[in-house]
Enzyme design. Sequence first.
Site, PDB file in Angstrom:
ATOM      1  N   HIS A  31       0.814  -1.278  -0.201  1.00  0.00           N
ATOM      2  CA  HIS A  31       0.152   0.078  -0.090  1.00  0.00           C
ATOM      3  C   HIS A  31       0.920   1.214  -0.099  1.00  0.00           C
ATOM      4  CE1 HIS A  31      -3.396   2.536   0.771  1.00  0.00           C
ATOM      5  NE2 HIS A  31      -4.000   1.387   0.724  1.00  0.00           N
ATOM      6  N   HIS A  32       0.331   2.236  -0.819  1.00  0.00           N
ATOM      7  CA  HIS A  32       1.185   3.469  -0.752  1.00  0.00           C
ATOM      8  C   HIS A  32       1.131   4.227   0.352  1.00  0.00           C
ATOM      9  CE1 HIS A  32       3.322   6.426  -3.017  1.00  0.00           C
ATOM     10  NE2 HIS A  32       2.670   6.456  -4.312  1.00  0.00           N
ATOM     11  N   ALA A  33       0.257   3.929   1.488  1.00  0.00           N
ATOM     12  CA  ALA A  33       0.122   4.540   2.639  1.00  0.00           C
ATOM     13  C   ALA A  33       1.445   4.149   3.300  1.00  0.00           C
ATOM     14  CB  ALA A  33      -0.657   4.160   3.317  1.00  0.00           C
ATOM     15  N   ASN A  61       5.984   8.351   3.217  1.00  0.00           N
ATOM     16  CA  ASN A  61       5.738   9.047   1.815  1.00  0.00           C
ATOM     17  C   ASN A  61       6.489  10.486   2.070  1.00  0.00           C
ATOM     18  OD1 ASN A  61       4.209   7.744  -0.318  1.00  0.00           O
ATOM     19  ND2 ASN A  61       3.101   7.086   1.704  1.00  0.00           N
TER      20      ASN A  61
END
Length: 552
Positions: A137-139, A333
């Site tokens: 997941h990009h989180a 991120n």
Amino acid sequence: MKQLTGLDVSFLLMETPNTYGHVNGLSIYERPSADFDPFAEVRNRLSIMVGHLEPLRRKVVEVPFELDRPYWIEDADFDIDFHVRHIGLAPPGAADQLAEQVARIVGRKMDRSRPLWEAYVIEGLADGRWALLQKTHHATIDGASGVIMLKMFTDDSPDAIYPLEHRKWVGEEPPSRSDMLQTAAKNLAINPIRQVRLSLNVVRDFADAAGITSVSGIATQARSTLGAIARRSDPTSDRSNERVSLPLTSAPPTPWNASVTPDRRFAMRSTSLENLKRLKDATGGTLNDVVMAICTGALRAYLIENDALPDVPLRAMVPVSIRTGDEEDPWTNRVSAIVADLPTNCADPIERVALCREAMNVGKHQFDLMPAEALGQATDYTSPVVAASAIRLVSRLKLADRVNSPINVVISNVPGPRQPLYFAGAKLDAYIPVSTITDGVGLNITVHSYADRMDFGLISDRELIPDLWHLVDLHIAEVERLFEATGAEWAVPQPPPPMRHGGDGVDPVEPSSEEVKERVAVKRAVTKRRSVSPKKAPAKKAAAKKKAAKKK
């Protein structure tokens, strides 16, 4: 327990029944010996890494009513067998079969009750190699931290001894709802600006619902004043003559700028990195300028074929890493974006490189006027409940089908390792990016360099671009067009496209050794063997008829 940043949360909030927040990487490895077991090796190494890498063992805990950003906690019920999975392709194991399997896997949401990653060992490739699809997941990570994880997963040589060992760790029990509410209340109390903004949003929304325009106007004006005060709080900057031009107008329509379905389509091709460097020297641009021009030319050709080329340039969002190397926490991120025009209205391939360079320079200038830290902190002051409601409303009303998006496509160029990498003796042949799409922007082009190659990974909605393999082939055709236009000499010949079961007749690459070739032949013989002998089939059929007649 650690709270997610506002930017991390944004990738959770973007998810709807049809859009997903995970990003993926497809690694293709050689098989070092006939008895090499990729699944056992991958499971063992990831089991070791879990104890050393926080992102692999932490899961999300939501704050009740979305009053505050969620938190990471270490999963007390961690199960490695849930995360590492083993699948195989049916013969002949062509490239489009692999891509189809990848598209199905990435077209499923992740289970938020567990750590947000999955790994799929995929066997049955036509040439005896095997693949590893890592879905994260990009989180949890961005592209740059994903490269860090790739380096930690792999080795520098085929006979290297992996330096990490199993480390014990203890998970955390999830906090109670009352504890989470108390923590959220404290955060609002020590964050007056955020509290005021949240309150003003609530007041404005209730006023709009009740039709009281005067109250709604006052709330909006108060938010604007608050923003102006925050902007004037930096006494060291004088930006009176600088202006940031954000894309406020809609981008021109294309076939893929619409609401997306849950289903995905994926296609991939590769070219030589040295060839692209030859084009960089021949055109006077950077390597990224050449990549952008290749994507622009391919999109132009595709739109011309479909009689859908707009008169004005397309508009691309280009993700940009804002990492400095001094981050205390690498597993979060640190990414922003540039918006740049793509000169799809220009017919000259060499001129397109120059126009891409100019557009990227303009985009970088606008990006420089907006401090990276401010971009990251801005998301920290957004109420999750307000942001989530807005995203759900956009999805439910299908606004992407009514209003053109401000961008047409996402194009990302991620630099990878230059030296060859290995995993438990298996050489990494290719690392192909598999990104994500959203409502209104149903096409993502991600390019990843590794060693001496550049891989293009295209993902789209299954219905919006049914001929995605043709579109990725147009990217390689654009490389050839640039060589023809510049007169540059090829560093190495362009390799043929991979074998596709859907069939362009390309032969598979030969297995890396004779023993691997023998193993592949044995597996194919097993899959081709009939489960019922042709001689026995009629006898069984006759016996069944006799039994039925007797019963009757």
